[in-house]
Write a protein that holds these residues in place. Structure first.
Motif, PDB file in Angstrom:
ATOM      1  N   MET B   7      -5.321  29.011  19.042  1.00 44.70           N
ATOM      2  CA  MET B   7      -4.982  29.498  17.707  1.00 44.70           C
ATOM      3  C   MET B   7      -5.981  30.543  17.246  1.00 44.70           C
ATOM      4  SD  MET B   7      -3.372  26.562  15.397  1.00 44.70           S
ATOM      5  CE  MET B   7      -4.104  25.025  15.837  1.00 44.70           C
ATOM      6  N   GLN B   8      -7.184  30.561  17.857  1.00 42.68           N
ATOM      7  CA  GLN B   8      -8.168  31.539  17.409  1.00 42.68           C
ATOM      8  C   GLN B   8      -8.063  32.853  18.159  1.00 42.68           C
ATOM      9  OE1 GLN B   8     -12.085  29.886  17.631  1.00 42.68           O
ATOM     10  NE2 GLN B   8     -11.355  27.901  16.904  1.00 42.68           N
ATOM     11  N   ILE B   9      -7.354  32.844  19.295  1.00 46.94           N
ATOM     12  CA  ILE B   9      -7.332  34.071  20.101  1.00 46.94           C
ATOM     13  C   ILE B   9      -6.328  35.045  19.530  1.00 46.94           C
ATOM     14  CG2 ILE B   9      -6.857  34.973  22.391  1.00 46.94           C
ATOM     15  CD1 ILE B   9      -7.573  32.291  23.490  1.00 46.94           C
ATOM     16  N   PRO B  10      -6.726  36.318  19.459  1.00 46.55           N
ATOM     17  CA  PRO B  10      -5.786  37.304  18.916  1.00 46.55           C
ATOM     18  C   PRO B  10      -4.502  37.377  19.730  1.00 46.55           C
ATOM     19  CG  PRO B  10      -7.873  38.336  19.530  1.00 46.55           C
ATOM     20  CD  PRO B  10      -8.040  36.903  19.744  1.00 46.55           C
ATOM     21  N   GLU B  11      -3.513  37.911  19.087  1.00 46.25           N
ATOM     22  CA  GLU B  11      -2.164  37.923  19.637  1.00 46.25           C
ATOM     23  C   GLU B  11      -2.097  38.645  20.986  1.00 46.25           C
ATOM     24  OE1 GLU B  11       0.395  36.337  18.416  1.00 46.25           O
ATOM     25  OE2 GLU B  11       1.661  37.040  20.051  1.00 46.25           O
ATOM     26  N   VAL B  12      -2.817  39.765  21.050  1.00 46.72           N
ATOM     27  CA  VAL B  12      -2.759  40.597  22.258  1.00 46.72           C
ATOM     28  C   VAL B  12      -3.192  39.822  23.490  1.00 46.72           C
ATOM     29  CG1 VAL B  12      -3.896  42.530  23.411  1.00 46.72           C
ATOM     30  CG2 VAL B  12      -3.056  42.788  21.101  1.00 46.72           C
ATOM     31  N   VAL B  13      -4.307  39.131  23.311  1.00 51.11           N
ATOM     32  CA  VAL B  13      -4.834  38.400  24.472  1.00 51.11           C
ATOM     33  C   VAL B  13      -3.855  37.323  24.896  1.00 51.11           C
ATOM     34  CG1 VAL B  13      -6.700  36.961  25.320  1.00 51.11           C
ATOM     35  CG2 VAL B  13      -7.189  38.871  23.790  1.00 51.11           C
ATOM     36  N   ARG B  14      -3.215  36.723  23.893  1.00 56.60           N
ATOM     37  CA  ARG B  14      -2.265  35.668  24.232  1.00 56.60           C
ATOM     38  C   ARG B  14      -1.099  36.223  25.030  1.00 56.60           C
ATOM     39  NH1 ARG B  14      -0.259  32.531  19.302  1.00 56.60           N
ATOM     40  NH2 ARG B  14      -2.409  32.865  18.674  1.00 56.60           N
ATOM     41  N   GLN B  15      -0.672  37.421  24.624  1.00 55.87           N
ATOM     42  CA  GLN B  15       0.426  38.035  25.364  1.00 55.87           C
ATOM     43  C   GLN B  15       0.041  38.276  26.815  1.00 55.87           C
ATOM     44  OE1 GLN B  15       3.333  38.230  24.877  1.00 55.87           O
ATOM     45  NE2 GLN B  15       3.985  39.176  22.963  1.00 55.87           N
ATOM     46  N   VAL B  16      -1.200  38.807  26.957  1.00 59.23           N
ATOM     47  CA  VAL B  16      -1.658  39.090  28.324  1.00 59.23           C
ATOM     48  C   VAL B  16      -1.685  37.807  29.143  1.00 59.23           C
ATOM     49  CG1 VAL B  16      -3.626  39.799  29.721  1.00 59.23           C
ATOM     50  CG2 VAL B  16      -2.981  41.130  27.735  1.00 59.23           C
ATOM     51  N   ARG B  17      -2.164  36.742  28.489  1.00 60.00           N
ATOM     52  CA  ARG B  17      -2.230  35.473  29.212  1.00 60.00           C
ATOM     53  C   ARG B  17      -0.859  35.014  29.646  1.00 60.00           C
ATOM     54  NH1 ARG B  17      -6.279  31.221  26.848  1.00 60.00           N
ATOM     55  NH2 ARG B  17      -8.246  32.273  27.357  1.00 60.00           N
ATOM     56  N   LYS B  18       0.115  35.201  28.727  1.00 61.94           N
ATOM     57  CA  LYS B  18       1.462  34.732  29.066  1.00 61.94           C
ATOM     58  C   LYS B  18       2.004  35.496  30.244  1.00 61.94           C
ATOM     59  CE  LYS B  18       3.491  33.723  24.773  1.00 61.94           C
ATOM     60  NZ  LYS B  18       4.541  34.059  23.853  1.00 61.94           N
ATOM     61  N   ASN B  19       1.699  36.808  30.293  1.00 63.85           N
ATOM     62  CA  ASN B  19       2.265  37.628  31.348  1.00 63.85           C
ATOM     63  C   ASN B  19       1.358  37.721  32.562  1.00 63.85           C
ATOM     64  OD1 ASN B  19       4.365  38.154  29.677  1.00 63.85           O
ATOM     65  ND2 ASN B  19       3.464  40.040  28.868  1.00 63.85           N
ATOM     66  N   LYS B  20       0.451  36.741  32.670  1.00 56.88           N
ATOM     67  CA  LYS B  20      -0.551  36.820  33.749  1.00 56.88           C
ATOM     68  C   LYS B  20       0.085  37.044  35.106  1.00 56.88           C
ATOM     69  CE  LYS B  20      -2.923  33.146  34.520  1.00 56.88           C
ATOM     70  NZ  LYS B  20      -3.873  32.059  34.654  1.00 56.88           N
ATOM     71  N   TRP B  21       1.089  36.261  35.421  1.00 60.69           N
ATOM     72  CA  TRP B  21       1.677  36.370  36.750  1.00 60.69           C
ATOM     73  C   TRP B  21       2.450  37.661  36.896  1.00 60.69           C
ATOM     74  CZ3 TRP B  21      -0.478  33.620  40.161  1.00 60.69           C
ATOM     75  CH2 TRP B  21      -1.008  32.368  39.825  1.00 60.69           C
TER      76      TRP B  21
END
Lengths: 324, 331
Positions: B7-21
């Motif tokens: 919940m603390q991580i900015p949105e951008v980083v979360r997106q990158v994490r989701k699209n890791k593969w």
């Protein structure tokens, strides 16, 4: 450097009026005159280095002179400084009489083929691998690197490799010593260091111009790293030319595939009499002068290539070793 | 815990994490030509370096040429060959190990300091022309293979060689020095120095030339003469390289040098000259039975394991001293 500043700022240190720096960076304390002082140590050093260099050269000089002399001279000589009778007999014998399948001429040709084809194959494989390793954010790069590095530490050993080559039926042709020894890991790492010296901007701009990776490698990176290429090519050439162990293991029964180094070993160890295959003519043993002549023939290519690449490889090895 | 962090991580980083593969796949596609370039290299390593490792199994199998490595039955008990080595030929095995260590120690004592001293001496030469000339001469023996150099050695030291001739002149009898166990080590060390020193000075000269001249200036202002300069400035600065080379030499202690010995030894000096590698060669390729293969592999395996352990230790110590290991090269 702390040492430097400490010395300069220490009021107790007496600073000399004039300090001369010689061209290679050595500091020579002078009193104002420009002469380079040579003292007893320099002379001793001079002599010692000269003696060492002569010791390195003397065996070769001896062999060359022996090869140009006749058999009787060799037996009667006391110390061979210069041949009493200068003759080409030994060379004539080698090139004209020893021409059958296991002979020295065919061995020479085999060695040339192996050296030329082998070096090309080696350089190709090593360049591909080295270039791929320079890409910093290649996914799984570390996996590849570790895989390659492990082979430097630990290997199957001679016999399993021998059996593998035999299973692949490579021991029937010269490819058996060319293909299995395609890449030397140390050379790969050194070449990678050279390739990584090519600035990223140059590669980027080539990419923008539409060049593919292969073209970048062959038209851009390689011409820019000629010092490294020359060095590694020389290393591979020497390795190929001098290789005798694997030809011995793989080709000892197949005399038409013998390479020069292996043939040299047989000549020098008088192993011709203990024949491994029935094709060898047992009476074809070499006398001493002919031994010497065959040695000269074996080292001529190295001596020819050596002066040309000497200016490259010293710089190349220094760069390669200091970087790594 | 993870949910709070997310919940603390900015949105951008979360997106990158989701699209890791997906990102990974995109990168792999981007670099596809590079992977193709690596392919022959990887295949070459797999076939000629990793498959033979599997062949190490040979040391615990009874090799039969018709069945190959995989088909050959396991030997019973599995350590039979290892034990056999020590039982039948135990004395020779132990002697070869002893010789290996002895020769390695001799090499480290004499052949290791030689290039360092030579590098320092060459550095003292003030005439660059002379320096280059000497360098050209001493690099040369390195390019000649031991097959030929061994031939030259045996020629010089043999019954008809120069040394024998000198003895003859002096009224002593002719003697072949390479057949004399007492003289074998000095000959080996002497010619190894002649052959290897020149080339090995390159690394040390590179290190010496990297020493900053300001250090020399400072030391000279302190009143250092030539020898003090060497001792207090040059040697400490090339210290790390010396230590790395030394540790590498220790890591290679089990390889006492197959080439020089194999090309200059003979039956009379087997007792002092036989090292593990030459012994292994003889029992494998010059023995009449096929069990030679398994025995030879067993010896090779033991040696490879000890070597591996020593190299790992050497790397560990280099890391402690230098900060980076010998093999830490990936950027």
């Amino acid at each position: 450097m702390d040492l430097y500043n400490d010395v300069l700022s220490d009021p107790k240190v007496k600073k000399k009026e004039k300090i001369t720096v010689a061209p290679d960076g050595k500091v020579i304390p002078t009193d104002g005159t420009d002469k380079i002082k040579t003292d007893w140590f320099d002379i001793l050093n001079f002599i010692f280095l000269a003696i060492f260099a002569i010791c390195c050269l003397l065996p070769f000089v001896n062999i060359v002179f022996t090869s140009f002399s006749t058999e009787e001279d060799y037996f009667n000589k006391t110390i061979m400084i210069f041949p009493a009778h200068f003759t080409f007999d030994s060379y004539r014998y080698i090139f004209l009489s020893d021409v059958d399948a296991g002979g020295i001429v065919s061995a020479l040709l085999n060695s040339i083929i192996v050296a030329v084809v082998g070096v090309l194959y080696n350089m190709l494989m090593t360049s591909l691998g080295a270039y791929a390793m320079t890409k910093r954010d290649l996914p799984f790069k570390n996996v590849f690197f570790t895989l390659i590095l492990i082979t430097m530490f630990f290997g199957g050993g001679v016999i399993p490799l021998f059996l593998t080559i035999k299973d692949l039926k490579l021991n029937n042709s010269l490819f058996g010593i060319i293909i299995p020894f395609g890449i030397n890991t140390f050379n790969l790492i050194v070449l990678r260091n050279f390739y990584s010296n090519v600035p990223d901007e140059v590669i980027e701009s080539a990419k923008l111009d539409g060049a593919g990776e292969l073209r970048i490698l062959f038209r851009l990176v390689i011409p820019l790293s000629l010092a490294g290429i020359a060095t590694i090519a020389l290393f591979y050439f020497v390795e190929r030319w001098n290789e005798w162990y694997w030809p011995m293991l793989l080709f000892s029964r197949n005399s038409s595939l013998w390479t020069l180094s292996y043939k040299m070993r047989m000549i020098l160890q008088d192993l011709q009499a203990a024949d491994y295959s029935t094709k060898i003519d047992v009476s074809n043993t070499y006398g001493d002068a002919q031994n010497a002549a065959s040695i000269v023939i074996a080292i001529i290519p190295i001596l020819c290539v050596y002066p040309f690449v000497q200016k490259y490889f010293v710089k190349g090895v220094m760069l390669g070793s200091v970087k790594s | 815990m993870k949910k709070e962090l997310e919940m603390q991580i900015p949105e951008v980083v979360r997106q990158v994490r989701k699209n890791k593969w997906k990102n990974l796949g995109k990168k792999i596609w981007e670099y596809r030509v590079i992977y193709l370039m690596m392919l022959p290299v990887v295949i070459s390593y797999l076939i000629f370096s990793y498959i033979p490792m599997y062949g190490l199994l040979l040391s615990i199998k009874k090799y039969s040429a018709s069945k190959g490595i995989i088909g050959s039955p396991f030997v019973d008990p599995w350590y039979k060959y290892f034990v056999q080595l020590f039982q039948t030929d135990g004395e020779r095995v132990i002697r070869s190990i002893k010789n290996t260590l002895l020769i390695s120690v001799l090499k480290i004592t004499f052949c290791f300091p030689a290039p360092i001293i030579m590098g320092l001496l060459l550095n003292e030469v003030k005439f660059t022309g002379y320096k280059k000339l000497i360098q050209a001469f001493i690099y040369l023996p390195n390019f000649i293979s031991w097959v030929i150099f061994g031939g030259i050695v045996m020629d010089i030291c043999g019954n008809d060689g120069i040394i024998s001739n000198i003895r003859h002149l002096m009224g002593l009898e002719r003697k072949s020095f390479t057949h004399d166990p007492g003289w074998y080590y000095p000959i080996l060390i002497f010619f190894s120095i002649l052959k290897d020193t020149g080339w090995n000075t390159i690394i040390y000269m590179a290190a010496i030339s990297a020493v900053s001249p300001t250090l020399y200036e400072a030391a000279t202002m302190d009143g250092c003469g030539r020898f003090k300069l060497m001792w207090h400035v040059t040697i400490p600065c090339i210290g790390p390289i010396i230590i790395i080379q030394f540790l590498l030499a220790i890591g290679n202690i089990m390889n006492a040098g197959f080439d020089p010995i194999f090309n200059t030894y003979n039956k009379d000096v087997y007792d002092v000259a036989d090292i593990i590698d030459t012994y292994m060669y003889r029992i494998t390729f010059e023995s009449s039975s096929l069990s030679g293969f398994s025995l030879g592999t067993a010896v090779g395996l033991m040696k490879a394991v000890i070597n591996f352990v020593l190299l790992m230790l050497a790397n560990f110590f280099v890391k402690k001293i230098n900060g980076t290991g010998i093999y830490d090269l990936g950027d």
